[in-house]
Design an enzyme around this catalytic site. Structure first.
Site, PDB file in Angstrom:
ATOM      1  N   ASP A 283      16.170  10.339  75.314  1.00 17.97           N
ATOM      2  CA  ASP A 283      15.316   9.207  74.998  1.00 17.97           C
ATOM      3  C   ASP A 283      15.461   8.204  76.148  1.00 17.97           C
ATOM      4  OD1 ASP A 283      13.549   7.544  73.674  1.00 17.97           O
ATOM      5  OD2 ASP A 283      14.518   7.803  71.736  1.00 17.97           O
ATOM      6  N   GLU A 631       5.804  -4.030  62.546  1.00 16.64           N
ATOM      7  CA  GLU A 631       6.720  -2.929  62.231  1.00 16.64           C
ATOM      8  C   GLU A 631       6.527  -1.854  63.289  1.00 16.64           C
ATOM      9  OE1 GLU A 631       6.181  -0.527  58.749  1.00 16.64           O
ATOM     10  OE2 GLU A 631       4.005  -0.472  58.898  1.00 16.64           O
TER      11      GLU A 631
END
Length: 889
Positions: A283, A631
């Site tokens: 990542d 979000e």
């Protein structure tokens, strides 16, 4: 054996350099150029990929090898290797690469419970990916979001509804997630025996689902039972069934070790146990966390971090640790160059299997025409998926569907006309923005549609609109002066100067400067803001690449958006009629350039206009929910109920609850449409509002799907892929990764709406459940049931199969989904559904994480929902049949 020899006549053809006599390196001269071209053995398509990769790597220096292990791998001109950027996204359509079809967000894909439809979507998305890639290459573009290696899908388990990235997943169940994930991966990677269509990447491996704000520091612990029962099954299916070519390791630590340096996860489980042959990518900037003291801090230096990652199986770095620090790591014998070669072999094998070093004419996928991108066929599929994702949560007295002959309707709420709430995160640039407001106006041309915002999405998060031309001044003209440069950083004189009435630009596919082929350009806007009202304003710049915003010669906003548009804002008191000099500096390097100058007047009364709109309407539609602006992934947002991308409360924001109560008090028939990426505790609405439709972030045509459901042109059939809880207090601590009291499998409380829940406008009856009374262990359990449409409309039913270990209630899940099938039934039609539950599915997982099959009693439930719920949690348009059977030796 193939004949690898090539005639001298072939070799002397103009500009043909791909082949050579094996084992001989040739230097040729172009017939149309004085440029000398070298042909290498690895360019011989007749050799095996293994031999070609081996030949290429053995000619590379250590420095060159390491350079190819970073996501933005540079060209190696002497070897004929072009630059390549591994970073691409296609979570729900090709993302961040300009025009593309935008499908419903991943959580909506899960709500379809239709793996074959998602396979079709994967095929369509990879068609667009291939077409776009080859066009980029023809234009000499090889940057971020322009390649064929996609960091999708996110098959983490949505174990906690507070997680802001849960919208990217297919829900809380490992089996449903695996079925959707496997089919999407297969659709993406294609079915050709020789060439991959694209590379898919299963992420984030493993035990990863928030919190976002501490993901660089957190160290998670689980039992082996939870690891193998919940967190690993979808990844195992992706590797073994879908043959996913890439896996992305997660930011967090698992059992004290960073996931991207975990021998347990990457070497033992992934490669040894599952036989994974592809490559692992970190990542982004995750390996930096290894040595940064404020994060994991498990090693002291970047060189040690890079060595730890490579030794344990991470091949590609999204970040800057490998290059140049691996050079130091090799010199200090922290990692052997042979391990560098292993990683490089995996990476180049992928590029060869994508056909990147072969004649495009020989690659099946290179022939996909560009006109497939955002084609009518693809848009129709996006709409179809959006419709199948709609979940009707409540429908008292069959208030839905609405009649089309109503004279007036109020469409109210922060998501009624919000573009971003169609798209979710990780999206492309669509042609359409069909919001609920627009769709209802289109559907009801003879009806008075009364619109009002009603409230902000949350207190402190106003709805931003483009600053209008009426308050932008460029001398005597309305708007701003725009100076357009064909180079970055405003080099030279402007190629184009014009007045732009507003700054609201998405330059896809056409660039702002005529005949500009490059993605690199810059724009400077200047002028004044002259507000028509005194007040406190929020002013924002949303742009891709790089942007600055000045007001009164003061720099208020500056950012670099290296892979997707960013929004940055500030609050400023402005006086009516006063001129405020404004300047925007924007320069672009990405393939989806856009720039927007936005504002909102704070502390405005939004409620009164909404009440007035409702009073003069027969029916009220409240479009509520959340937004991907508050979000999502590791955000700076801190609002009541929201925490750096995650949520600290499951309730609707207070502003929306107040709006809903005020509108409901008017006594008008009211329907709530929710647009969100995670579960909402809409307890008051569930008790008081007659109908609730869950629409997720439904894609570019989502508003049309919503309108079609509300007015009966489509019978809703989606099912919840997650549990809707009543309160955050029902849940364990967010950082507790043990599965006790989480998800439908282990939650012992009463949910608001359970996993698998969803109503229909028709009704379904189950009969003739046929299951053997006894089954020998290790044999499949054959289940047959008949399903009849007993209502007045045709519709889809999602037949769900659940299993409970009756003798092991204390140590096993309450129930486990072991199968499902989506079927279509005409009015009065009956279909027989057959399903086999495999032995692996009824095996128990021991505390050691091993599968155990032994004799005992199993309860099997078959129906359009989970069994055992009452009231709102019980879908009254379907039913469940259950039967116990005995497993015997």
């Amino acid at each position: 054996m193939k004949n690898n020899k090539i005639s001298m006549l072939e070799l002397l053809k103009p500009r043909r350099y791909r082949f050579l006599i094996p084992g001989i390196l040739l230097t040729l001269w172009s017939c149309n150029s004085n440029k000398k071209t070298t042909v290498f053995e690895y360019q011989n398509e007749n050799l095996s990929i293994e031999k070609r990769v081996e030949d290429l790597i053995k000619q590379m220096t250590l420095k060159e090898k390491i350079s190819q292990m970073r996501f933005d791998a540079p060209a190696i001109e002497r070897l004929g290797i072009p630059e390549y950027n591994w970073w691409n996204e296609c979570l729900h359509g090709v993302a961040r690469a300009g025009e593309a079809t935008v499908f419903p967000q991943a959580i909506g894909m899960g709500a379809t419970w239709n793996p074959s439809l998602i396979f079709e979507m994967g095929t369509v998305v990879s068609d667009e990916a291939r077409a776009k890639h080859h066009k980029f290459v023809e234009e000499g573009k090889r940057g971020i979001s322009q390649g064929l290696t996609f960091w999708t899908p996110n098959i983490n388990i949505f174990r906690d509804p507070r997680w802001g990235r849960g919208q990217e997943t297919y829900g809380e169940d490992p089996f449903l997630t695996s079925r959707i994930g496997v089919n999407y991966i297969k659709g993406l990677q294609g079915d050709d025996d020789k060439y991959l269509k694209v590379v898919a990447t299963a992420k984030h491996f493993a035990v990863h689902s928030g919190p976002e704000k501490s993901r660089h520091q957190d160290n998670y612990q689980t039992t082996n039972k939870d690891l193998y029962e919940t967190y690993l099954p979808a990844f195992e299916a992706a590797v073994k069934e879908a043959k996913v070519y890439s896996v992305m390791c997660a930011y967090n630590r698992y059992r004290d070790v960073p996931c991207c340096g975990s021998d347990l996860l990457l070497s033992k489980i992934l490669r040894e146990d599952w036989g994974f042959k592809g490559y692992v990518v970190s990542d982004c900037w995750a390996i930096n966390d290894f040595w940064q003291e404020e994060n994991h801090g498990v090693v002291k230096t970047p060189a040690e971090a890079g060595a730890m990652a490579v030794r344990n199986g991470t091949d590609l770095n999204c970040g800057n640790v490998f290059d140049p620090n691996l050079n130091e790591a090799v010199l200090k014998e922290l990692v052997d160059e042979s391990q560098i070669d292993i990683a490089l072999t995996r990476l180049f094998k992928a590029r060869f299997e994508l056909g990147m070093f072969d004649d495009p004419e020989h690659v099946k996928w290179s022939k996909i025409p560009y006109n497939v991108v955002a084609s009518d066929k693809h848009l129709a599929l996006s709409e179809k998926i959006a419709k199948q994702s709609m979940v009707l949560l409540k429908n008292d007295n069959n208030i839905l569907p609405l009649k089309k002959d109503i004279k007036s309707i109020a469409v109210i709420g922060p998501n009624a006309n919000a573009v971003q709430s169609l798209l979710g995160n990780y999206h492309g640039t669509p042609h359409n923005f069909i919001t609920p407001l627009k769709a209802i106006k289109d559907k009801l041309p003879n009806t008075q549609v009364n619109y009002a915002l009603g409230s902000d999405i949350a207190s402190g998060w106003p709805t931003l609109n483009h600053i209008p031309a009426s308050v932008l001044k460029n001398g005597n003209q309305s708007g701003l002066k725009g100076e357009y440069f064909s180079k970055r950083n405003f080099e030279g004189k402007p190629t184009l100067t014009k007045t732009d009435s507003i700054v609201d630009f998405i330059w896809t596919p056409v660039r702002p400067i005529k005949d500009l082929k490059s993605d690199v350009f810059s724009v400077r806007w200047t002028g004044d803001i002259v507000p028509e009202q005194t007040g406190l304003y929020r002013i924002a710049l949303k742009a891709s690449s790089y942007g600055k915003l000045f007001v009164n010669d003061s720099l208020y906003v500056e950012f670099s958006a290296d892979h997707e548009p960013q929004t940055r804002y500030f609050d400023l008191e402005l006086k009516q009629g006063k001129s405020y000099p404004v300047k925007i500096e924007y320069h672009n390097t990405l393939s989806d350039p856009q720039a927007h100058l936005l504002w909102a007047k704070l502390n405005e009364d939004l409620l009164t206009p909404a009440i007035e709109a409702a009073k003069k309407s027969e029916v009220v539609l409240l479009c509520l929910g959340l937004s991907p602006e508050i979000e999502g992934e590791e955000m700076p947002v801190e609002l009541e109920g929201f925490d750096k991308g995650d949520r600290s409360s499951l309730k609707l924001p207070k502003t929306q609850i107040e709006l809903m109560k005020k509108i409901h008090a008017l006594g008008k028939p009211t329907i709530v449409v929710l647009m969100n990426g995670s579960a909402l505790a809409v307890n008051w609405a569930a008790e008081n509002v007659p109908a609730i439709l869950e629409a997720w972030y439904p894609g570019e045509l989502g508003g049309k799907a919503i309108a079609d459901v509300l007015f009966g042109d489509y019978n809703p059939s989606g099912r919840l892929p997650i549990t809707f809880y009543k309160s955050v207090t029902d849940l364990p601590d967010f950082k507790n990764y043990n599965m006790e009291n989480r998800t439908y499998k282990y939650f012992k409380g009463d949910p608001l709406f359970p996993f698998g829940h969803g109503l229909s406008y028709t009704s379904f009856e189950y009969s003739n459940l046929n299951i053997p009374e006894k089954v020998k262990i290790n044999e499949g359990i054959e289940v047959t049931v008949q399903v009849k449409n007993t209502g007045a409309l045709a519709g889809d039913e999602v037949v769900q199969f659940y299993l409970t270990h009756e003798d092991k209630q204390d140590e096993s899940p309450i129930r486990t989904l072991v199968g499902f099938e989506r079927i279509h039934l005409e009015v009065g039609e009956t279909k027989t559904v057959n399903h086999i539950i495999d032995a692996d599915q009824y095996a128990s997982i021991t505390p050691e994480g091993e599968k155990l099959i032994e004799s005992g009693n199993l309860l099997i439930s078959v129906g359009g929902k989970q069994p055992g719920f009452k009231g709102l949690a019980n879908a009254n348009s379907t039913e469940v049949l259950s039967r116990s059977i005995l497993l015997t030796n």
